[in-house]
Design an enzyme around this catalytic site. Structure first.
Site, PDB file in Angstrom:
ATOM      1  N   ARG A  80       0.857  -1.192   0.000  1.00  0.00           N
ATOM      2  CA  ARG A  80       0.000   0.000   0.000  1.00  0.00           C
ATOM      3  C   ARG A  80       0.893   1.243   0.000  1.00  0.00           C
ATOM      4  O   ARG A  80       1.654   1.454   0.935  1.00  0.00           O
ATOM      5  CB  ARG A  80      -0.910  -0.009   1.231  1.00  0.00           C
ATOM      6  CG  ARG A  80      -1.703   1.278   1.372  1.00  0.00           C
ATOM      7  CD  ARG A  80      -2.623   1.304   2.589  1.00  0.00           C
ATOM      8  NE  ARG A  80      -3.210   2.639   2.637  1.00  0.00           N
ATOM      9  CZ  ARG A  80      -3.267   3.403   3.724  1.00  0.00           C
ATOM     10  NH1 ARG A  80      -2.828   2.970   4.895  1.00  0.00           N
ATOM     11  NH2 ARG A  80      -3.781   4.606   3.650  1.00  0.00           N
ATOM     12  N   HIS A 124      -3.192  10.844   0.768  1.00  0.00           N
ATOM     13  CA  HIS A 124      -2.653  10.654   2.115  1.00  0.00           C
ATOM     14  C   HIS A 124      -2.146  12.029   2.594  1.00  0.00           C
ATOM     15  O   HIS A 124      -0.958  12.223   2.822  1.00  0.00           O
ATOM     16  CB  HIS A 124      -1.552   9.588   2.111  1.00  0.00           C
ATOM     17  CG  HIS A 124      -1.297   8.945   3.447  1.00  0.00           C
ATOM     18  ND1 HIS A 124      -1.404   7.594   3.668  1.00  0.00           N
ATOM     19  CD2 HIS A 124      -0.923   9.470   4.631  1.00  0.00           C
ATOM     20  CE1 HIS A 124      -1.094   7.314   4.923  1.00  0.00           C
ATOM     21  NE2 HIS A 124      -0.796   8.443   5.536  1.00  0.00           N
ATOM     22  N   GLU A 169      -7.422   8.193   6.431  1.00  0.00           N
ATOM     23  CA  GLU A 169      -7.756   8.779   7.742  1.00  0.00           C
ATOM     24  C   GLU A 169      -8.326  10.195   7.661  1.00  0.00           C
ATOM     25  O   GLU A 169      -7.728  11.150   8.180  1.00  0.00           O
ATOM     26  CB  GLU A 169      -6.520   8.772   8.642  1.00  0.00           C
ATOM     27  CG  GLU A 169      -6.011   7.378   8.928  1.00  0.00           C
ATOM     28  CD  GLU A 169      -4.919   7.339   9.994  1.00  0.00           C
ATOM     29  OE1 GLU A 169      -4.421   8.413  10.387  1.00  0.00           O
ATOM     30  OE2 GLU A 169      -4.569   6.230  10.427  1.00  0.00           O
ATOM     31  N   ASN A 290      -7.368   1.463  10.077  1.00  0.00           N
ATOM     32  CA  ASN A 290      -6.057   1.805  10.638  1.00  0.00           C
ATOM     33  C   ASN A 290      -6.217   1.850  12.148  1.00  0.00           C
ATOM     34  O   ASN A 290      -7.063   2.599  12.664  1.00  0.00           O
ATOM     35  CB  ASN A 290      -5.588   3.183  10.161  1.00  0.00           C
ATOM     36  CG  ASN A 290      -5.289   3.234   8.670  1.00  0.00           C
ATOM     37  OD1 ASN A 290      -5.488   2.259   7.947  1.00  0.00           O
ATOM     38  ND2 ASN A 290      -4.808   4.372   8.208  1.00  0.00           N
ATOM     39  N   TYR A 292      -4.190   2.046  15.961  1.00  0.00           N
ATOM     40  CA  TYR A 292      -2.973   2.215  16.781  1.00  0.00           C
ATOM     41  C   TYR A 292      -3.231   2.013  18.266  1.00  0.00           C
ATOM     42  O   TYR A 292      -2.461   1.317  18.927  1.00  0.00           O
ATOM     43  CB  TYR A 292      -2.327   3.586  16.512  1.00  0.00           C
ATOM     44  CG  TYR A 292      -1.696   3.600  15.132  1.00  0.00           C
ATOM     45  CD1 TYR A 292      -0.433   3.056  14.920  1.00  0.00           C
ATOM     46  CD2 TYR A 292      -2.404   4.054  14.021  1.00  0.00           C
ATOM     47  CE1 TYR A 292       0.124   3.002  13.646  1.00  0.00           C
ATOM     48  CE2 TYR A 292      -1.853   4.007  12.744  1.00  0.00           C
ATOM     49  CZ  TYR A 292      -0.591   3.472  12.569  1.00  0.00           C
ATOM     50  OH  TYR A 292      -0.046   3.394  11.311  1.00  0.00           O
ATOM     51  N   GLU A 352      -3.451  -0.230   8.277  1.00  0.00           N
ATOM     52  CA  GLU A 352      -2.267   0.212   9.023  1.00  0.00           C
ATOM     53  C   GLU A 352      -2.319  -0.370  10.424  1.00  0.00           C
ATOM     54  O   GLU A 352      -3.360  -0.341  11.077  1.00  0.00           O
ATOM     55  CB  GLU A 352      -2.192   1.744   9.173  1.00  0.00           C
ATOM     56  CG  GLU A 352      -1.818   2.486   7.925  1.00  0.00           C
ATOM     57  CD  GLU A 352      -1.672   3.996   8.147  1.00  0.00           C
ATOM     58  OE1 GLU A 352      -1.364   4.438   9.275  1.00  0.00           O
ATOM     59  OE2 GLU A 352      -1.882   4.727   7.166  1.00  0.00           O
TER      60      GLU A 352
HETATM   61  C1  FCB Z   1      -1.270   7.208  10.748  1.00  0.00           C
HETATM   62  C2  FCB Z   1      -0.920   7.780   9.396  1.00  0.00           C
HETATM   63  C3  FCB Z   1       0.429   7.349   8.887  1.00  0.00           C
HETATM   64  C4  FCB Z   1       1.456   7.322  10.003  1.00  0.00           C
HETATM   65  C5  FCB Z   1       0.956   6.519  11.162  1.00  0.00           C
HETATM   66  C6  FCB Z   1       1.936   6.384  12.309  1.00  0.00           C
HETATM   67  O1  FCB Z   1      -2.198   8.024  11.381  1.00  0.00           O
HETATM   68  O2  FCB Z   1      -1.892   7.412   8.450  1.00  0.00           O
HETATM   69  O3  FCB Z   1       0.795   8.200   7.844  1.00  0.00           O
HETATM   70  O4  FCB Z   1       1.746   8.615  10.370  1.00  0.00           O
HETATM   71  O5  FCB Z   1      -0.226   7.108  11.655  1.00  0.00           O
END
Ligand code: FCB
Length: 449
Positions: A80, A124, A169, A290, A292, A352
């Site tokens: 990607r 992006h 995002e 995505n 985290y 992600e």
């Molecule tokens: C996400 C973004 C990516 C990178 C990661 C750590 O929010 O999409 O570009 O910065 O975080």
């Protein structure tokens, strides 16, 4: 180090890694590329912690063949990447720069020659600066410009890109870029940033139609999600949790899946024209997730401009970004999507997932990153648990292939499976690279049975 063998994933499960254009390409003047909002922002003093810019980044524009060889060495099914709008259309309108599209054409062909599916994100966060000067995503016209750009790119690459992702995002772009001013374009509008939500979503819907006219490949969007943990048990705490949920997890999903905007999120109804919600709800083939970390929330202090307070989550290991390592949050999130949207939820790909650590070559010149291995191990097990619960997850993309330029954090956060020495541009695969290669090979052998 994890020792238990990784559970099996279904046959056809897509293994990939992700990057984005401004974070890795460099070569900001090559081939007539114009400035984006991130060039402007990074070159403004005080915006990026280490004062760095993406002018050179990982020099991927010149080193893409080496980087594709690294992808091939890992055995991934898919890569990607994102297409820099200002490389293709420097003014955000008008004629295409052939050199810009030629670069992505070469990249796509090289990926296919190595048996790797090209997965292209159209946006992006690197809006052509001339469009920002005309209002950026606060202006409705930007949505139409985006669809025209999608059409130009698909006309050239639509026969070879295997999965299209319209936006990356939009929540983070709206909130950090237009709400809080810590990302480009650096506007601090708080809730008056809503037009940037609606126009991104409208741009997405119009781009889906443009892509459908040019390609039969599946189309997706990559949303950022964060499961909400409510602290406190008052009605005010629960209301704060619901407000955060609506903003982060539902504002960009409810309208996409045909439910309109969550209550309380539309600050100016006149922005939403007749027909917009139908355009936004154009069916998508895949929902990109995505993930985290989760977010802790409670009732706001009196006088707060926001309807919630954020609460740090204790009890988890932390990455170099100080983000909690919470694979249970990924399992929880996938369950939440499944329960909340039911049959209306498209198949999911994790577009992600990854972590930053202060990785550096050791005395043996190798880069050992056991924390990243533990992170990925935990998050893959969370995906497996969600599959067992019946959630339709079709792929997992690690953020990121390379250490790269991490937005307002500059070069201070290393997310790569491959270490980059920014002075020499030397690439050194970390131990997580070998670990992921082995996981992919082992699960592929297993699921082929
Ligand atoms: C996400 C973004 C990516 C990178 C990661 C750590 O929010 O999409 O570009 O910065 O975080």
């Amino acid at each position: 180090m994890p020792t238990a063998p990784m559970p099996q994933f279904p046959a056809g499960f897509r293994w990939g890694v992700s990057t984005s254009a401004y974070q890795i390409e460099g070569a900001v003047d090559a081939g007539g590329r114009g400035p984006s909002i991130w060039d402007t922002f990074a070159h403004s003093p005080g915006r990026v912690v280490d004062g760095s810019t993406g002018d050179v980044a990982c020099d991927h524009y010149h080193r893409h063949r080496e980087d594709v060889a690294l992808l091939a060495g890992m055995g991934v099914d898919a890569y990607r990447f994102s297409i820099a709008w200002p490389r293709v259309q420097p003014d955000g309108a008008g004629p295409v720069r052939a050199e810009g599209l030629d670069f992505y054409d070469r990249l796509v062909d090289d990926l296919l020659a190595h048996g790797i599916d090209p997965v292209a994100t159209l946006y992006h966060w690197d809006l052509p600066q001339p469009l920002e000067d005309a209002g950026g995503w606060l202006a409705r016209d930007t949505a139409h410009r985006f669809a025209a750009y999608a059409d130009l790119v698909a006309a050239r690459l639509g026969d070879r890109v295997r999965l299209w992702i319209t936006l990356n995002e939009p929540f983070i772009h709206m909130s950090l870029g237009y709400g809080m001013g810590v990302h480009a374009p650096g506007r601090m509008l708080l809730f008056d940033a809503f037009p940037a939500a609606h126009h991104q979503l409208l741009g997405h819907g119009l781009a889906v139609a443009a892509l459908r006219a040019r390609t039969t490949s599946p189309v997706a969007i990559a949303n950022n999600y964060s499961p909400v943990r409510v602290f406190g048990d008052t009605d005010a705490d629960r209301a704060a949790g619901a407000a955060y949920e609506a903003l982060h997890n539902r504002l960009f999903t409810d309208p996409l899946l045909g439910r309109g905007y969550p209550d309380g999120t539309v600050t100016d109804p006149s922005l939403v024209h007749d027909g917009d919600l139908a355009t936004i709800a154009a069916p998508i083939d895949v929902l990109g997730v995505n993930y985290y970390n989760p977010t802790g929330v409670r009732a706001p202090e009196d006088g707060s401009p926001l309807p919630f307070d954020l609460v740090p989550l204790d009890g988890y290991p932390r990455t170099a970004f100080d983000w909690p390592v919470a694979p249970d949050g990924l399992h929880e999130l996938l369950g939440w999507l499944h329960r909340s949207y039911g049959d209306g939820l498209p198949p999911i790909e994790i577009t992600e997932s990854g972590c930053a650590y202060d990785d550096a070559p050791g005395p043996d010149a190798r880069v050992h990153d056991p924390d990243r291995i533990a992170y990925l191990d935990g998050h893959l097990r969370a995906v497996r648990a969600a599959l067992d619960d019946g959630v339709d997850v079709r792929g997992y993309f690690v953020w990121s292939l390379l250490d790269n330029w991490e937005w307002a954090e500059g070069f201070t956060k290393r997310f790569g499976l491959v270490h980059v020495d920014y002075a020499s541009q030397a690439r050194t695969p970390k131990s997580s690279y070998a670990w992921l290669r082995d996981v992919i090979a082992a699960t592929r052998r297993g699921s082929a049975r």
